[in-house]
Design a protein around this motif. Structure first.
Motif, short mmCIF file in Angstrom:
data_model
loop_
_atom_site.label_atom_id
_atom_site.label_comp_id
_atom_site.label_asym_id
_atom_site.label_seq_id
_atom_site.Cartn_x
_atom_site.Cartn_y
_atom_site.Cartn_z
N VAL B 157 71.44 58.80 86.51
CA VAL B 157 71.43 59.50 87.79
C VAL B 157 72.80 59.41 88.46
N LYS B 158 73.37 58.21 88.40
CA LYS B 158 74.70 58.02 88.97
C LYS B 158 75.70 58.99 88.33
N MET B 159 75.71 59.01 87.01
CA MET B 159 76.70 59.84 86.31
C MET B 159 76.49 61.32 86.59
N ARG B 160 75.22 61.73 86.66
CA ARG B 160 74.98 63.14 86.99
C ARG B 160 75.58 63.48 88.34
N HIS B 161 75.32 62.62 89.29
CA HIS B 161 75.83 62.90 90.63
C HIS B 161 77.35 62.87 90.64
N VAL B 162 77.90 61.88 89.96
CA VAL B 162 79.35 61.79 89.87
C VAL B 162 79.93 63.09 89.32
N ARG B 163 79.34 63.55 88.24
CA ARG B 163 79.89 64.76 87.63
C ARG B 163 79.75 65.97 88.53
N SER B 164 78.60 66.09 89.22
CA SER B 164 78.48 67.29 90.04
C SER B 164 79.40 67.23 91.25
N VAL B 165 79.63 66.03 91.78
CA VAL B 165 80.54 65.93 92.91
C VAL B 165 81.98 66.24 92.45
N ILE B 166 82.35 65.70 91.30
CA ILE B 166 83.69 66.00 90.78
C ILE B 166 83.83 67.51 90.59
N ASP B 167 82.76 68.11 90.06
CA ASP B 167 82.76 69.56 89.91
C ASP B 167 82.99 70.25 91.25
N SER B 168 82.23 69.80 92.25
CA SER B 168 82.32 70.48 93.54
C SER B 168 83.66 70.21 94.21
N CYS B 169 84.37 69.20 93.73
CA CYS B 169 85.70 68.93 94.26
C CYS B 169 86.77 69.59 93.40
N GLY B 170 86.33 70.41 92.47
CA GLY B 170 87.28 71.12 91.62
C GLY B 170 88.11 70.18 90.76
N GLY B 171 87.55 69.02 90.41
CA GLY B 171 88.25 68.11 89.51
C GLY B 171 89.18 67.14 90.22
N ASN B 172 89.25 67.25 91.52
CA ASN B 172 90.10 66.33 92.28
C ASN B 172 89.41 64.97 92.38
N LEU B 173 89.91 64.01 91.60
CA LEU B 173 89.24 62.72 91.51
C LEU B 173 89.35 61.91 92.79
N SER B 174 90.47 62.00 93.45
CA SER B 174 90.62 61.25 94.69
C SER B 174 89.61 61.71 95.72
N ALA B 175 89.53 63.02 95.89
CA ALA B 175 88.58 63.56 96.86
C ALA B 175 87.15 63.22 96.46
N ALA B 176 86.86 63.34 95.17
CA ALA B 176 85.51 63.03 94.69
C ALA B 176 85.16 61.58 94.99
N ALA B 177 86.11 60.69 94.71
CA ALA B 177 85.86 59.27 94.96
C ALA B 177 85.55 59.03 96.43
N GLN B 178 86.32 59.69 97.28
CA GLN B 178 86.10 59.54 98.72
C GLN B 178 84.72 60.03 99.10
N GLN B 179 84.36 61.20 98.58
CA GLN B 179 83.04 61.75 98.91
C GLN B 179 81.92 60.87 98.35
N LEU B 180 82.18 60.28 97.21
CA LEU B 180 81.16 59.42 96.60
C LEU B 180 81.09 58.06 97.30
N GLY B 181 82.08 57.78 98.11
CA GLY B 181 82.07 56.50 98.81
C GLY B 181 82.43 55.33 97.92
N VAL B 182 83.20 55.59 96.86
CA VAL B 182 83.61 54.50 95.98
C VAL B 182 85.12 54.53 95.83
N ASN B 183 85.62 53.43 95.32
CA ASN B 183 87.05 53.33 95.08
C ASN B 183 87.45 54.29 93.97
N ARG B 184 88.68 54.73 94.06
CA ARG B 184 89.18 55.65 93.05
C ARG B 184 89.11 55.03 91.66
N GLN B 185 89.47 53.78 91.56
CA GLN B 185 89.44 53.10 90.26
C GLN B 185 88.02 52.99 89.72
N THR B 186 87.08 52.78 90.61
CA THR B 186 85.69 52.72 90.18
C THR B 186 85.29 54.03 89.51
#
Lengths: 193, 193
Positions: B157-186
DNA sequence: GCAGGGTGTCGAAATATTAGACAAAAAGAA
DNA sequence: TTCTTTTTGTCTAATATTTCGACACCCTGC
């Protein structure tokens, strides 16, 4: 055999004949003279099918009244199946009725057996399409939920899933932990915060 | 003015007349003699509307061929709007055609202006209902997915959400991490495994 | 060119997860 | 009922993950 039917026809003799014929085929058959009387019937929204005559007021033979009522009946939430019946039907009226959502269109004089068959088929078709529309609404909801999920934090998504799995396990934390693929203690930790 | 139209009529004169009339109203107008020729047309699935004559084979005037083709055309995925046109139409055929999903039913001789209007209306209505039906299918899928989600592991479930958020951020990992509420390295770690 | 933001990587401290263990409580079976 | 099994709550120590700050690098736009 478990359906409720409403007959709307301004001719008393036709009403009596139809009611006699259809009483054995449906759980409950009501017959009224005019669509505007529907409001006076208790539980008027619960019919599975309406057999709707197109020509009230003997003067107005152009079916405008019938089409008007058809449209009103079909614009209700969860409308019943409506089979239109008329002596003065031409192609144009039939097409209009079908476009307004009638399930079938019958011309007088009718064939008893086919009438019963058409009514039952109409009920079945109406149930299916109604189901489709509800499905469309459900889809909109689910899609909305899906898109809102995007804004959720990873922890929020985690906790939602945790809670629904625990729910589906009837509160059994050990089973839930196993299904979640995490250690039992981890689940405890998640619930503590 | 941006729609593709297909005319199916076995009468060459009618085809020519219709094409002449409708060429100005649609982006592209094709005319064929027989529905079985559809397969030979490139991009045959892309029509917005079909104007379908009911009587091929001058012998068969009972419209069975037309109804058959109507049903086949309408059973395709995302079918075009279909307006039936016939000289021999009676109420029964019209009702059958409408039940098979035709958007409208026209009798010859036709009125040019109303024909154009009906075609356009048919396209609009078809688009709406097609959307509903696709929504129904989507709903079934989403519901299925929703119910299957319960069986998923927390990591899945985590990975699915991670992937869809990354998708919705257009592949921007920094923004996705922020939206996911986790550290970029995580997020990097999650993607690595 | 260069400022700003994203990326990939590192180390070290803070946290979380894990397996295993144990007693007590709860649920089921004989 | 008693006996057995399962679940719960809690603990410890080993392991793994997350976090933060920092650094160099690569783009992109000004």
């Amino acid at each position: 055999m478990n359906e409720k039917l409403l007959i709307i026809d301004d001719n008393a003799a036709v009403r009596a004949t139809l009611k006699l014929l259809l009483n054995d085929e449906f759980k409950e058959v009501t017959a009224i003279e005019n669509p505007s009387m529907i409001a006076t019937i208790p539980n008027s929204g619960s019919y599975d099918a309406i057999l709707l005559d197109m020509n009230f007021d003997s003067g107005a033979l152009d079916c405008r009244d019938g089409l008007f009522w058809l449209e009103r009946l079909k614009s209700l939430p969860s409308p019943p199946a409506i089979v239109v019946i008329t002596a003065f039907g031409d192609v144009e009226v039939a097409v209009k009725a079908m476009k307004l959502g009638a399930e079938d269109f019958i011309t007088k004089p009718w064939d008893n057996e086919r009438l019963i068959e058409k009514l039952n088929k109409a009920i079945a078709v109406n149930r299916r399409t109604r189901h489709d529309k509800e499905a469309a609404r459900r889809a909109a909801r689910l899609e909305e939920a899906e898109s809102q999920r995007l804004g959720l934090t990873l922890d929020e998504v985690k906790m939602r899933h945790v809670r629904s799995v625990i729910d589906s396990c009837g509160g059994n934390l050990s089973a839930a932990a196993q299904q979640l693929g995490v250690n039992r203690q981890t689940l405890y930790n998640l619930l503590r915060k």
